[in-house]
Design an enzyme around this catalytic site. Structure first.
Site, mmCIF file in Angstrom:
data_model
loop_
_atom_site.group_PDB
_atom_site.id
_atom_site.type_symbol
_atom_site.label_atom_id
_atom_site.label_comp_id
_atom_site.label_asym_id
_atom_site.label_seq_id
_atom_site.Cartn_x
_atom_site.Cartn_y
_atom_site.Cartn_z
ATOM 1 C CG HIS A 177 -1.854 1.088 1.347
ATOM 2 N ND1 HIS A 177 -3.178 1.180 0.707
ATOM 3 C CD2 HIS A 177 -1.770 2.253 1.868
ATOM 4 C CE1 HIS A 177 -3.690 2.472 0.801
ATOM 5 N NE2 HIS A 177 -2.909 2.985 1.683
ATOM 6 C CG HIS B 149 -10.118 3.877 2.474
ATOM 7 N ND1 HIS B 149 -10.733 4.051 3.810
ATOM 8 C CD2 HIS B 149 -8.943 3.759 2.535
ATOM 9 C CE1 HIS B 149 -9.461 4.283 4.521
ATOM 10 N NE2 HIS B 149 -8.451 4.225 3.982
ATOM 11 C CD GLN C 103 -7.952 3.245 8.832
ATOM 12 O OE1 GLN C 103 -8.699 2.716 8.495
ATOM 13 N NE2 GLN C 103 -6.781 3.894 7.964
ATOM 14 C CD GLN D 281 -8.569 8.028 9.165
ATOM 15 O OE1 GLN D 281 -9.236 8.523 8.336
ATOM 16 N NE2 GLN D 281 -7.486 6.915 8.958
ATOM 17 N N GLY E 64 -1.811 8.693 -8.979
ATOM 18 C CA GLY E 64 -2.616 7.568 -8.940
ATOM 19 C C GLY E 64 -2.473 6.740 -7.659
#
Lengths: 742, 228
Positions: free
Chosen positions: A47, A93, A241, A315, A537
């Site tokens: 990721h 996500h 999260q 977050q 991207g």
């Protein structure tokens, strides 16, 4: 993670391979300790590091005179004129949304906003391309409802309009939805900020939320592995999260004020990999190092381990690099907006990220910042076209039996997505001239500080088609870019820049890497032909469920500009008495079409021929006609072919049509690129046809708008009322009129 | 001199600059006033803008009513000054007891954003004094808690005193008696669920919000003749 079974080496439990462990040991010249391993595991995750895809992403064309920032930063930035710069980024996500749909989707919105305002831009629009499992599957409906509620709950509250997106339902996304999110922000050109930690002695100030145990290892545990079975997935839920849009709203206002007043050297969002990522990235990009004092990080619960503090994905946090003399002013802004602000470290000139338990205390971890950020492994994973490719390509959908009732097939394709987007605030900021539901969103372009209307507009579209990708990932990706270009053309916009979200399966499968590489080539070829660059991207891999990879799904976002926005675009509508003109030449091949998929024919045959120069000419002609105010309605031809284009124009405007010259079902449902249907006032028809002739763009008069039936001669004859009801009721009937969350 | 309208901004408010832009298009100056202020300054009228004041935590408006600026808003209202609460601002005004009733979750339990058609029910309010009873106005809605409710006595009183300002033609949220906006007994304080600031420009699909802001300026005693 701390409870990993004792028979498994720690690095494997953290998602690192034995080889990667060896690389870390060699780089440090010693055994890494647990904290250091945890930091490498998140930074070297698929990721964060794009280790499987970077080698391919380099092929995208990224330059144009108007590009201010290309790929590799928080967001791509282009100059849109009048002293305004536009920042744009797309993210996925997918995995969090599969596990916990509401929070997964909500935090996706939160994350992309931080990418945008960390560049100094105010987020002004969000787009949400969604791909969900089939509506007849209960879990998929639960995911669909939760995802939409999450975007609605977070996006509306944080105060950024969601102006468009896509909603696609397909069996290949049953346990693995694709929740992509794009954000656009604008700023005065001179305010552009980059995430750099420069100047030893400058302070690292953590802004926003407390740091908790939520989302620890999200990037390595969730986003970089597939799903196996339900029970294991449930155990991953704590890696998702939890979002707080109100915290984010105040964080946006505080950060923008801080940047407006020039109080920060650099600002970086904390997303995947948390404090480790933000400190390592800013230090590596600034050519410096950073000391971090763990005890200064406000913690949500007692007794958190240093590795938890350093890798938590809690977050609504940002890191600002601040000169000591400006600290008081920064703290004052934070206090006014009621957000926490704590000095958690200091820029050093060692080139290393050094983690201490407290200032002047024990050194817990010490690794070169660039080794986390720039020296992540780079894999050229084996790629291989499918062994049965030749056989599959020989099996054309053109050989399928013609439908007995094309009208019934058409009705199956009709779906009004307003159930989704009516839950999103799509009007905030008074910019939305064309909102969700059309081909592209159109926004008024006002200067971000003076509010002055430039008289021009920005346009946004997101597009993807996995059925095309399954047949031919290369041509399918190129056709997707072509669809975006035509979507912009029908609202009168020309393309400026592209961002992409490459959603694929398991990169350890050679066929998936082949799909990825082919898609990159397809996008690259299309961009070269259309003459605009890729400026950013995201890659989402391991999208698979129960051992099956999703169909290749590159999602394309394109930003365009409308040179003169004095009237709204014509919209995807019909006007009584208007003449219907089909623009663009067709190859009536059915493979890869939604109609073929309805017959179970997927991933086989060959896509329609694709000529990017012809697409570009057709799109430019359509754009000119729309800009000149010569059309009453315009809609691109893509999924569902001309039949669905006409039907959508009809049900959206409540006006029927009678068409002819569409002989055979391939002319109804074929999805050949570079086409649009225009509805033209009879008095303007001659002018329109002359323009198309002058541009050498093929076109065909196919009928007239009007009446209360949808008619294609010798093919179908449907009552407008019935078609409208089918279109309108599909989602409310399936998903219900109420949500259970948010 | 242009009319000076105080536009209240709580943390979490998000429509304040939209309201300022809308006021600008009818020749007035919107001045954003942060919630921690204790004075409105010299204001001709007040708009409590929409959004999610204090995150809508607890329930919409429940915390905002305690923000320092609300004392000033209350005295301004008590002195007869025009006050318009839009969407979340309506919720704030009910929580602050400047208006009766409450806004509960929409029937259907979904957030709704889209066009709505309102019927003007009285011309005697701070936002309809330049409109005519029966006028149909296309004004967007954007809310989760827009379902107006009150006890039977209050509803009877609102009806009897001609204090229902606008009704929905096609009720989108389950509001009692299709209520979209009401005013206080003095007719100077108005709560309105839809967003007139979103209906001020041909490019945005409607200009029907203008009459409401022009009425607000009239209520503030501003001479509108140059605006027309």
């Amino acid at each position: 993670m701390a409870d990993a079974p004792t028979d498994e080496p720690t690095h494997r439990a953290l998602g690192l391979t034995d080889d990667e462990y060896g690389m870390i040991r060699d780089r440090l010249g010693r055994e890494p300790n647990h904290l250091e391993l945890a930091m490498y595991s998140v930074m070297w995750s698929e990721h964060c590091s794009y280790k499987s895809s970077r080698i391919h992403l380099r092929r995208f064309p990224t330059e144009a005179p108007w590009v201010l920032v290309g790929p590799g930063e928080g967001a791509g930035v282009v100059d849109v004129g009048d002293g305004i710069a536009a920042a744009i980024r797309i993210e996925s996500h997918n995995h969090p949304s599969a596990i916990e749909p509401y929070q997964g989707a909500a935090t996706g919105v939160g994350g992309i906003l931080r990418d945008i305002f960390s560049m100094g831009a105010r987020p002004i629009a969000v787009m949400d391309p969604l791909r969900l499992g089939p509506l007849d599957d209960a879990r998929s409906r639960w995911i669909a409802e939760g995802v939409v509620a999450g975007i609605s709950g977070y996006g509306n509250s944080v105060g950024v309009p969601t102006v468009g997106g896509e909603t696609v339902f397909d069996e290949c996304y049953a346990d693995n939805p694709l929740v992509n999110v794009l954000c656009l922000g604008i700023m005065p050109s001179e305010r552009l900020v980059l995430g750099r930690a420069e100047g030893p002695g400058n302070l690292a100030v953590l802004l926003g939320s407390t740091t908790g145990r939520d989302g620890i290892g999200g990037v390595s545990v969730l986003a970089s592995a597939g799903f196996s079975d339900d029970e294991a997935d449930a155990q991953k839920r704590p890696s998702v999260q939890v979002g707080d849009p109100y915290e984010e709203k105040r964080l946006i206002e505080a950060c923008l004020e801080l940047l407006e007043r020039n109080l920060a050297v650099g600002v970086q969002d904390l997303g995947g990999a948390g404090i480790t990522c933000a400190t390592a990235e800013t230090a590596a990009k600034g050519g410096s190092g950073m000391d971090v004092w763990v005890d200064t990080v406000p913690q949500r619960e007692p007794n958190m381990e240093p590795f938890e503090v350093m890798t938590s994905e809690s977050q609504e946090r940002m890191l600002a690099i601040v000169e000591p003399a400006q600290l008081d002013a920064v703290l004052e802004i934070a206090e006014r907006w009621e957000i926490r602000a704590n000095v958690i470290g200091r820029v050093n000139d060692s080139g290393c990220l050094r983690v201490f338990d407290r200032e002047g205390g024990d050194l817990l971890g010490d690794v070169p910042a660039v080794s986390l950020e720039d020296e992540a492994p780079l894999y050229d994973r084996p790629r291989e076209e499918p062994a049965d490719l030749a056989e599959r390509r020989a099996d054309s959908a053109d050989a399928l039996a013609a439908p007995d009732d094309p009208g019934a097939d058409l009705l199956e394709l009709l779906c009004d997505t307003s159930w989704v987007w009516s839950q999103y605030d799509h009007m905030l900021f008074l910019n939305t001239v064309e909102g969700p539901g059309g081909d592209a969103a159109v926004l008024r372009l006002k200067h971000p500080t003076t509010g002055e209307d430039t008289g021009r507009g920005l346009a946004l579209t997101t597009d993807g088609n996995h059925l095309w990708g399954a047949v031919d990932p290369r041509r399918g990706a190129a056709m997707t870019v072509a669809e975006s270009v035509m979507n912009l053309a029908v609202v009168g916009a020309r393309p400026l820049a592209l961002v992409n979200c490459l959603n694929f399966g398991n990169p350890e499968h050679p066929e998936v890497m082949w799909q990825l590489s082919e898609s990159v080539d397809g996008i690259t070829e299309a961009l070269a032909a259309f003459g605009f660059p890729c400026i950013g991207g995201n890659v989402s891999l391991y999208n698979e469920s129960r051992g099956r990879d999703i169909d290749p799904t590159p999602v394309i976002g394109v930003l365009g500009v409308v040179d003169q926005l004095t009237t709204p675009p014509p919209g995807t509508r019909l006007v009584e008495g208007g003449r219907l003109v089909l623009v663009g030449g067709a190859d009536p091949a059915l493979s890869g079409s939604a109609w073929a998929a309805s017959r179970g024919h997927r991933g086989r045959g060959e896509l329609p021929s694709f000529d990017p120069a012809a697409v570009a000419a057709a799109a430019e002609a359509v754009r000119e006609l729309v800009a000149a105010g010569l059309v009453l309605g315009a809609h691109d031809v893509a999924r569902g072919g001309v039949a669905l284009t006409l039907a959508e124009m009809s049900v959206r405007s409540g006006v029927g049509f009678t068409a002819a010259r569409l002989a055979g079902h391939a002319n109804l449902f074929g999805e050949s690129s570079g086409r649009a249907v225009l509805c033209v006032d009879p008095d303007q028809l001659r002018v329109v046809l002359d323009v198309l002739d002058a541009r050498g763009v093929p076109h065909q008069r196919i009928g007239v708008a009007g009446g209360d039936r949808l008619v294609v001669k010798d093919q179908f004859d449907l009552a407008l009322d019935h078609a409208t009801a089918v279109w309108r009721d599909r989602l409310p009937d399936t998903l219900g009129t109420g949500t259970t969350q948010g | 001199m242009a009319a000076d309208i105080a536009v209240i901004r709580f943390p979490g408010t998000n429509c304040e600059f939209d309201v300022v832009e809308a006021l600008g298009s009818v020749g007035a100056t919107g001045r954003v006033v942060f919630h921690d202020e204790t004075s409105l300054g010299v204001a001709d009228a007040v708009v409590v803008a929409g959004g999610f004041a204090h995150g809508d935590y607890l329930r919409p408006g429940a915390i905002a009513r305690f923000s320092p600026i609300m004392d000033a808003v209350r005295s301004f209202a008590e002195q007869g000054g025009p006050v318009l609460g839009i969407c979340n601002g309506f919720q704030v005004l009910t929580e602050a007891h400047l208006l009766p009733g409450a806004l509960q979750k929409n029937a259907g339990l979904k957030f709704r954003c889209g066009e709505a058609t309102l019927r003007v029910e009285t011309a005697r309010s701070a936002i309809t004094n330049r409109a005519t009873v029966g006028d149909l106005l296309r004004i967007p809605i954007n809310h989760f808690e827009g379902n107006y409710t009150c006890d039977d006595d209050t509803l009877a009183e609102l009806r009897a005193d001609d204090r229902i300002v606008v009704r929905y033609v096609d009720n989108p949220n389950g509001s009692v008696d299709d209520i979209a906006g009401i005013c206080n007994a003095g007719r100077n304080v108005v709560g309105l669920m839809p967003h007139p600031e979103r209906a001020m420009h041909e490019l945005l699909g409607s200009t029907d919000g203008r009459v409401m802001f022009e009425s607000l300026l009239s209520a503030a005693g501003v001479d509108l003749s140059p605006i027309g």
